[in-house]
Motif scaffolding. Sequence first.
Motif, PDB file in Angstrom:
ATOM      1  N   LEU A 100      -9.120  -0.362   0.790  1.00 16.50           N
ATOM      2  CA  LEU A 100      -8.293  -0.793  -0.343  1.00 16.50           C
ATOM      3  C   LEU A 100      -8.011  -2.286  -0.324  1.00 16.50           C
ATOM      4  O   LEU A 100      -7.898  -2.919  -1.373  1.00 16.50           O
ATOM      5  CB  LEU A 100      -6.966  -0.025  -0.339  1.00 16.50           C
ATOM      6  CG  LEU A 100      -7.023   1.458  -0.694  1.00 16.50           C
ATOM      7  CD1 LEU A 100      -5.662   2.111  -0.441  1.00 16.50           C
ATOM      8  CD2 LEU A 100      -7.424   1.653  -2.150  1.00 16.50           C
ATOM      9  N   ILE A 142       0.887  -1.158   0.000  1.00 21.57           N
ATOM     10  CA  ILE A 142       0.000   0.000   0.000  1.00 21.57           C
ATOM     11  C   ILE A 142       0.925   1.207   0.000  1.00 21.57           C
ATOM     12  O   ILE A 142       1.622   1.468   0.978  1.00 21.57           O
ATOM     13  CB  ILE A 142      -0.910   0.037   1.239  1.00 21.57           C
ATOM     14  CG1 ILE A 142      -1.691  -1.263   1.372  1.00 21.57           C
ATOM     15  CG2 ILE A 142      -1.861   1.223   1.175  1.00 21.57           C
ATOM     16  CD1 ILE A 142      -2.397  -1.390   2.710  1.00 21.57           C
ATOM     17  N   LEU A 180      -2.459  -0.477  -5.019  1.00 19.38           N
ATOM     18  CA  LEU A 180      -3.099   0.193  -3.887  1.00 19.38           C
ATOM     19  C   LEU A 180      -2.275   1.417  -3.507  1.00 19.38           C
ATOM     20  O   LEU A 180      -1.155   1.285  -3.004  1.00 19.38           O
ATOM     21  CB  LEU A 180      -3.225  -0.761  -2.693  1.00 19.38           C
ATOM     22  CG  LEU A 180      -3.828  -2.144  -3.004  1.00 19.38           C
ATOM     23  CD1 LEU A 180      -3.942  -2.969  -1.733  1.00 19.38           C
ATOM     24  CD2 LEU A 180      -5.181  -2.011  -3.691  1.00 19.38           C
TER      25      LEU A 180
END
Length: 451
Positions: free
Chosen positions: A311, A259, A278
């Motif tokens: 996400l 992420i 992400l």
Amino acid sequence: MQDILEAIMAVEGSDESGRQLAGLAGLPVPRSYRGVVVRADEAGMFEGLDTRDKDPRKSLHVQEVPTPELAPGEALVAVMASAINYNTVWTSIFEPLPTFKFLQRYARVSALTARHDLPYHVVGSDAAGVVLRTGPGVTKWKAGDEVVAHCLSVELEDAAGHDDTMLDPQQRIWGFETNFGGLAELAVVKANQLMPKPRHLTWEEAASPGLVNSTAYRQLVSHHGANMKQGDVVLIWGASGGLGGYATQLALNGGAIPICVVSSPDKAELCRRMGAELVIDRAAEGFRFWSDEHTQDPEEWRRLGERIRELTGGEDPDIVFEHPGRETFGASVYVAKRGGTVVTCASTSGYQHQYDNRYLWMHLKRIVGSHFANYHEAWQANRLVALGQIHPTVSRTYPLEQTGRAAYEVHRNQHQGKVGVRCLAPTDGLGVRDPELRSRHEDAIHRFRGR
């Protein structure tokens, strides 16, 4: 120095460069060379200024310095290219203290290390170049070898260093806590800092991964760090930066789910070009973890956690890759999953961290400190680069004479990825020995260029 450069340039485009460059052993070593230095008599030049207002362009000088004698176990390298790291920025603004304190401390170790205590400090913790000479006892490397240097300097005379050299009490960072660093035409390194130059990369590309890629490898992949495994959700702060650009690649290459937290649409696009799906643009989404200089905002921690779960389909990060420090650390501890790990290697936004310890102890989380890498970890990180699995993140380069400007850009966060410095290399694009491998990764190699 010109004879050395001409000998190196004579093999440009050759895949037999090592054999041809062996003739460097017959060339005389220059009595002096140009290096980028800070000066002891200027250590107080920025007193009274805020950190942001301290200007590396004023404190970093290119000057002629004497070539030191080699000690046993050392090598003299003709440096074709180097790169800017935050430790050079810290050195240039004399924070958190002037590095001459480090040199004085190192000088007390032995008569040989006393060479490092000088009124100038040749800085730089990355280098790609060619071995010119080796000191007594060096058997693995010889004149003509094309190499990159990692920045772990260690004496290895204490038992504590023989399980993990980063735990050696005489562990130092070359070019930061030692003299004769890589932002120069010549550099003195310990032979166990040397690794083979990736043959498909240019000099400036090969010089750029050393410190940050090795640091990210230990921090994220090694069992000394977060011990990342396939499927781990990894929150990466500054995911398009010097450290983060390699952490993102290592996560993707190792089967993890990064992420990527960034601060602009351009940086978000860079992460997507690396293959990350992400991405959080914290500027666009308005994340502000401090309501004022002294007070954090836990509601923003919670909002970040909710965004992460949105996400990931409900998952919290197994690992948080930390390096901003003060600005983000409270949020990092909060968002890590139960039993998760926050692994930190720096504090670029401030060293004094604050976090709510309830979220650490009651949810059985861990905070792991990680600092650079040992030789094995650095070698493995460099091997991934040589295989074409991890790619350099050079965005721009400068000649040696403009190192101050390059450091200023990093200090003011006006860069992406890594900023390279050409030392002996007259132009970008030199030093490629395996064009076939390069052709398979050309787009990835150039992802950060011009940004």
